[in-house]
Structures are given as C-alpha cells and as structure tokens.
Write an enzyme that holds these catalytic residues in place. Structure first.
Site, mmCIF file in Angstrom:
data_model
loop_
_atom_site.group_PDB
_atom_site.id
_atom_site.type_symbol
_atom_site.label_atom_id
_atom_site.label_comp_id
_atom_site.label_asym_id
_atom_site.label_seq_id
_atom_site.Cartn_x
_atom_site.Cartn_y
_atom_site.Cartn_z
ATOM 1 N N ASP A 118 0.827 -1.130 -0.161
ATOM 2 C CA ASP A 118 0.029 0.065 -0.059
ATOM 3 C C ASP A 118 0.909 1.031 0.154
ATOM 4 O OD1 ASP A 118 -2.359 1.541 0.268
ATOM 5 O OD2 ASP A 118 -1.835 1.674 2.560
ATOM 6 N N ARG A 119 0.497 2.428 -0.461
ATOM 7 C CA ARG A 119 1.469 3.559 -0.526
ATOM 8 C C ARG A 119 1.224 4.342 0.931
ATOM 9 N NH1 ARG A 119 0.224 8.670 -4.216
ATOM 10 N NH2 ARG A 119 -0.494 9.361 -2.288
ATOM 11 N N ASP A 120 0.010 5.299 0.937
ATOM 12 C CA ASP A 120 -0.179 6.010 2.132
ATOM 13 C C ASP A 120 -0.058 5.551 3.435
ATOM 14 O OD1 ASP A 120 -0.237 8.113 -0.034
ATOM 15 O OD2 ASP A 120 -2.614 8.134 -0.189
ATOM 16 N N ASP A 177 0.916 9.701 5.741
ATOM 17 C CA ASP A 177 -0.419 9.737 5.297
ATOM 18 C C ASP A 177 -0.888 11.246 5.840
ATOM 19 O OD1 ASP A 177 -2.926 9.124 4.136
ATOM 20 O OD2 ASP A 177 -3.322 7.395 5.328
ATOM 21 N N SER A 235 -9.107 8.080 -3.715
ATOM 22 C CA SER A 235 -10.181 8.540 -4.062
ATOM 23 C C SER A 235 -10.022 10.283 -3.994
ATOM 24 C CB SER A 235 -11.065 8.239 -2.823
ATOM 25 O OG SER A 235 -10.734 8.821 -1.849
ATOM 26 N N CYS A 261 -16.814 0.264 -7.359
ATOM 27 C CA CYS A 261 -15.713 -0.524 -8.535
ATOM 28 C C CYS A 261 -15.004 -1.672 -8.044
ATOM 29 C CB CYS A 261 -14.806 0.747 -8.782
ATOM 30 S SG CYS A 261 -13.810 1.015 -7.510
ATOM 31 N N THR A 268 -2.808 1.213 -4.518
ATOM 32 C CA THR A 268 -3.254 2.223 -3.567
ATOM 33 C C THR A 268 -4.617 2.951 -3.981
ATOM 34 O OG1 THR A 268 -2.623 4.399 -2.745
ATOM 35 C CG2 THR A 268 -1.821 4.053 -4.882
ATOM 36 N N ASN A 269 -5.535 3.080 -3.062
ATOM 37 C CA ASN A 269 -6.575 3.627 -3.170
ATOM 38 C C ASN A 269 -6.553 5.244 -3.418
ATOM 39 O OD1 ASN A 269 -8.037 1.282 -3.035
ATOM 40 N ND2 ASN A 269 -8.896 1.534 -1.077
#
Length: 185
Positions: free
Chosen positions: A10-12, A18, A56, A100, A53-54
C-alpha cells in the site's frame, strides 16, 4: 501462472506519511523513515515491488492525474536513487460509494497487476496499514502483513480477535522487510 517473487505495498501510511487531508502534490509526499531503503532492499533481493493504492482524492477533485503522476515520479526516483526499483504502481481513483472492482478491499488492482506482469500473486506478501489492505490480501490468497505506521496502530487495535488475529504486525515497512529477508536466508 507460476507464483512469483513479488511483494505488494500500500502507499499512504506504508511508504509515505499519510494525511487526513490527502497527499495532493509531490511537495506533500514524504517517505516514512526507512521505507525507501526497504524497497531498495526488496529489489536487490530479487523482488518485484508493486504498489496498490486507493486514491479517492482523484474522484473527489483534490488533485488530478498529472499531480498523481508527479507524486509517483518522486516516489520512483527516490527509490531508484537508493538503488531500488518500483516495478508498477496501480491506483483506484474511485470514491468509496462508486462500487468499483479496483478499490480495496476489492481486488481489481491485484488482477490488473497479475495481467500486466504475467504473474501470480497467490502466496505473495501484501503490506498495508488498514483493514481494507488485509481484506484484499486475504481475498486474493496473499499473505497480509500489517505495519503500525499510518493507520496501522489503530487497525491493530481494531482487528483483535478477528480473522486477522494471525496477521504479522511490524512497526514499519523497514522492519517488516528486514524480517522477510532474514527468514528467506
């Protein structure tokens, strides 16, 4: 497809700091201590490093794809300067209510990574800081790992005696990677 020596991050909150206000530009993007070295160590040990990574903030209009590309360029450049390589970055631009297939805990980004690289992620490690990351990993028959950075400490408290009770937990990406590479040898 054969299982691969691949790790998904994951990224953040895992690779970088974050923010509740979203990371909206490359100037706001700051790596967590040891994360760049951890990615370089993985690459040098023969791992393909993939980020899922999400994002949004795209769908919310907080930043555009150009800004996101600049953020990811900064990430990749720092890793390359440290002697490593990020093989691919997959992101979901959708809002939580968009239903999604790509937004974690759904597995669309993982399907996309398998297709793009012609590999299987079954049994591979997925490092995250949220329940959604752990859910995506389990749904895709991957090995979830939780780090306490980002939302990880809060997630660790929430998961308690759930289906995630056996998930290994580390202070940060660097310590998780050191343990993974030590067990490998």
């Amino acid at each position: 497809m054969e299982p691969s020596k691949t790790i998904v991050l994951d990224r953040d909150g895992v690779i970088n700091q974050d923010s509740a206000d979203y990371i909206k530009s490359h100037k706001e993007w700051s790596p967590l201590p040891g994360s760049v070295d951890a990615i370089a160590s993985l690459h040098n040990a023969g791992y393909k490093v993939i980020v899922a990574t999400n994002q949004s903030g795209l769908g919310r209009g907080y930043f555009d794809e150009y800004a996101l590309a600049n953020i990811h360029h900064k990430l990749c450049s720092m890793v390359e300067d440290g002697g490593g390589l990020v093989s691919g970055i997959f992101f979901c631009p959708h809002l939580p209510d968009d239903n999604c297939e790509c937004r974690k805990p759904n597995t669309g980004m993982l399907v996309q990574a398998e297709q793009e690289f012609g590999l299987s992620l079954t049994g591979c490690v997925f490092v995250g800081d949220s329940r959604k990351d752990l859910q995506a990993a389990l749904a895709f028959d991957m090995r979830p790992v939780l780090v306490r950075t980002g939302n990880g400490a809060k997630t660790e408290q929430e998961i308690g005696d759930t289906e995630f009770a056996q998930v290994p937990v580390y202070d940060d990406l660097f310590s998780a990677v050191q343990e993974l590479l030590t067990k490998e040898n």
